[in-house]
Design a protein around this motif. Sequence first.
Motif, PDB file in Angstrom:
ATOM      1  N   GLY A  50       0.901  -1.248  -0.081  1.00 51.15           N
ATOM      2  CA  GLY A  50       0.053  -0.034   0.046  1.00 51.15           C
ATOM      3  C   GLY A  50       0.968   1.218   0.043  1.00 51.15           C
ATOM      4  O   GLY A  50       2.096   0.977  -0.241  1.00 51.15           O
ATOM      5  N   ILE A  51       0.092   2.259   0.183  1.00 47.15           N
ATOM      6  CA  ILE A  51       0.835   3.835   0.088  1.00 47.15           C
ATOM      7  C   ILE A  51       0.685   4.221   1.471  1.00 47.15           C
ATOM      8  O   ILE A  51      -0.590   4.566   1.993  1.00 47.15           O
ATOM      9  N   GLY A  52       1.770   4.543   2.049  1.00 52.11           N
ATOM     10  CA  GLY A  52       1.858   5.581   3.280  1.00 52.11           C
ATOM     11  C   GLY A  52       2.044   6.946   3.069  1.00 52.11           C
ATOM     12  O   GLY A  52       2.081   7.440   2.070  1.00 52.11           O
ATOM     13  N   ARG A  73     -13.387  10.432  -2.313  1.00 51.74           N
ATOM     14  CA  ARG A  73     -14.832  10.400  -2.250  1.00 51.74           C
ATOM     15  C   ARG A  73     -15.364   9.228  -1.701  1.00 51.74           C
ATOM     16  O   ARG A  73     -15.946   9.103  -0.982  1.00 51.74           O
ATOM     17  N   VAL A  74     -14.659   7.884  -2.283  1.00 52.95           N
ATOM     18  CA  VAL A  74     -14.840   6.634  -1.636  1.00 52.95           C
ATOM     19  C   VAL A  74     -14.332   6.555  -0.275  1.00 52.95           C
ATOM     20  O   VAL A  74     -15.202   6.253   0.625  1.00 52.95           O
ATOM     21  N   LYS A  75     -13.475   7.223   0.084  1.00 50.56           N
ATOM     22  CA  LYS A  75     -12.979   7.168   1.556  1.00 50.56           C
ATOM     23  C   LYS A  75     -13.878   7.871   2.336  1.00 50.56           C
ATOM     24  O   LYS A  75     -14.204   7.488   3.518  1.00 50.56           O
ATOM     25  N   SER A  76     -14.537   9.097   1.900  1.00 57.29           N
ATOM     26  CA  SER A  76     -15.179   9.886   2.443  1.00 57.29           C
ATOM     27  C   SER A  76     -16.702   9.086   2.755  1.00 57.29           C
ATOM     28  O   SER A  76     -17.397   9.026   3.760  1.00 57.29           O
ATOM     29  N   ALA A  77     -16.899   8.188   1.834  1.00 56.13           N
ATOM     30  CA  ALA A  77     -18.125   7.465   2.085  1.00 56.13           C
ATOM     31  C   ALA A  77     -17.859   6.265   3.374  1.00 56.13           C
ATOM     32  O   ALA A  77     -18.941   6.187   4.011  1.00 56.13           O
ATOM     33  N   PHE A  78     -16.849   5.827   3.374  1.00 54.33           N
ATOM     34  CA  PHE A  78     -16.541   4.831   4.515  1.00 54.33           C
ATOM     35  C   PHE A  78     -16.181   5.609   5.931  1.00 54.33           C
ATOM     36  O   PHE A  78     -16.536   5.091   6.952  1.00 54.33           O
ATOM     37  N   ASP A  79     -15.580   6.712   5.714  1.00 53.72           N
ATOM     38  CA  ASP A  79     -15.138   7.540   6.803  1.00 53.72           C
ATOM     39  C   ASP A  79     -15.299   9.044   6.788  1.00 53.72           C
ATOM     40  O   ASP A  79     -14.414   9.821   6.323  1.00 53.72           O
ATOM     41  N   PRO A  80     -16.736   9.512   6.851  1.00 52.97           N
ATOM     42  CA  PRO A  80     -17.011  10.884   6.500  1.00 52.97           C
ATOM     43  C   PRO A  80     -16.278  11.820   7.451  1.00 52.97           C
ATOM     44  O   PRO A  80     -16.105  12.926   7.083  1.00 52.97           O
ATOM     45  N   LYS A  81     -15.900  11.581   8.533  1.00 57.70           N
ATOM     46  CA  LYS A  81     -15.244  12.325   9.260  1.00 57.70           C
ATOM     47  C   LYS A  81     -13.504  12.422   9.371  1.00 57.70           C
ATOM     48  O   LYS A  81     -12.728  13.124   9.904  1.00 57.70           O
ATOM     49  N   LEU A  83     -11.147  10.084   9.775  1.00 56.24           N
ATOM     50  CA  LEU A  83     -10.631   9.786  11.154  1.00 56.24           C
ATOM     51  C   LEU A  83      -9.438   8.724  11.099  1.00 56.24           C
ATOM     52  O   LEU A  83      -8.570   8.561  11.690  1.00 56.24           O
ATOM     53  N   LEU A  84      -9.670   7.853   9.970  1.00 58.49           N
ATOM     54  CA  LEU A  84      -8.662   6.736   9.911  1.00 58.49           C
ATOM     55  C   LEU A  84      -7.524   7.186   8.910  1.00 58.49           C
ATOM     56  O   LEU A  84      -7.638   7.285   7.635  1.00 58.49           O
ATOM     57  N   ASN A  85      -6.334   6.994   9.489  1.00 56.53           N
ATOM     58  CA  ASN A  85      -5.160   7.322   8.802  1.00 56.53           C
ATOM     59  C   ASN A  85      -5.334   8.340   7.760  1.00 56.53           C
ATOM     60  O   ASN A  85      -5.381   8.294   6.561  1.00 56.53           O
ATOM     61  N   PRO A  86      -5.908   9.699   8.216  1.00 52.56           N
ATOM     62  CA  PRO A  86      -6.048  10.931   7.330  1.00 52.56           C
ATOM     63  C   PRO A  86      -4.880  11.278   6.418  1.00 52.56           C
ATOM     64  O   PRO A  86      -5.173  12.180   5.512  1.00 52.56           O
TER      65      PRO A  86
END
Length: 494
Positions: A50-52, A73-81, A83-86
């Motif tokens: 993956g990409i860090g 936008r895909v990330k926002s669907a799963f993690d709207p805030k 919070l996860l590894n932003p």
Amino acid sequence: NVFHAGDGNLHPLLMFDSRNEEELEQVHKAGWDIMEICAEFGGTISGEHGIGEEKREAMKMVFSGHDLNTQQRVKSAFDPKNLLNPTKIIPLPPEGADKLPDSPPTVLKRLGGAEAGGVAETIKAVRTAVAEKKGIRIAGTGTFNGLGNVLSKESVVIDSLKMTDFIEYDQDNQFITVGSGVTLAALQEKLGQQNQWLPLRPPFGTTATTIGSIVATAEVGPERLAYGAPRDMLLGLQYIDSSGSMVSAGGKVVKNVAGYDMTRLLTGSMGTLGFITEATWKIATRSEICKQLSGSGSLEACFEAGLKIVNSNLLAALVTIKPESGQATLQVGFEGLGLVVDSQIERCAEVMKGSGLNLAEAEVYPIVEGFLAPAFASIWEAPFVFQADFVIKHGAEFVGQLSQAATPAEVLLDVAGGRIYAGFEALTGNQWSALDGVATKYMGHCKLLKASEEFGKEHDLYGSSRPDWRLSHMIKNALDPDNVFGPGALPGRV
């Protein structure tokens, strides 16, 4: 260096003293240079892990700003805030901006795109439909036009029939990129000239089926046991999103973990997330010979033998059962080198005999068409076509329960895949509910691949609501917020 020659994966090992700042700087520069070289040759910046944060900015080498904003936008669907590894995977936008500027990849030069046949015209048609607040139903040759729920708003039909370019073919590296309007027949003919093929035989899809529809439906036959599904062979694609802009996903290498796997997200999306314009596939060398062995007996005996074959070390390409008139026929296909196939047929025959089946002579079948095309064609003639997936050990029980819920005209059981196909001359709402209940009972799910328009207006063709539908709806809303593509076609009529 460590090199996985079979999948083109390079692990450069740079020895240095991390306490020496000058050496550390040189190694970081070397790493960046290596990624640029990989991208220049059409590769990617990461095949594993993956990409860090270190490689985040390198994502711009292989993706445009719009591609990366789409992934965000895909990330926002799963993690709207967020919070996860932003701070991982996707480069941060400039200070004060909420997204990246729409600039092309800095290194990778993608072929095709808006320059490929029919694409510019389709972009214009998509933008016109959006401006007129109409939905879009995507079509190919018409094989799967009725798939999915009835559309919920006025929609225009836009087809892919002008997207017939063979964009790139590398027989040595075994990949090919084609326009979404290329038919499977044309693709197989092209590959056959080099003794290669795309190992897919979509059920109900003739060789006139387009590449775009194969990606959109993700339909796969019992050969999945040997070759995998479309998502397993798809390396990359390009599509038009609901803003009328091009989005690129994946690439043309076997190992690619740069960003989110948008190729698999689009695979099976039923034309509800975007208009696929081209696809890059991993291809294979054709088998020397294909043979099938069949045995007849009771459904229970056929299923017993089928399960034994699936759970043995036999290398079957597919294992299916066709029940009819109180009896059943088990058909097992083997594909590969002649000596190996003949040996496998002999061992398979012993398993079938052990279950009391009456064997027929083994028969050779064509590699592209397979031997199930007539069975699928017969099922597709019915007004209603049912498909269910379930835990494979319940196959024989499912067939028995099926007839109690509604009487099918014809049935085909994919033993290894835990899937059943059935055609019905008629189906009521109560019968559809009963069929859905059978699938649920055996820890599975079902859908109607084909139904009358009247039936589709009254019933969800994906059966009773499931918790995972919510995730599909979230992704749909993130990538197509105005519900342009296939409005209402998804499970739950979204």
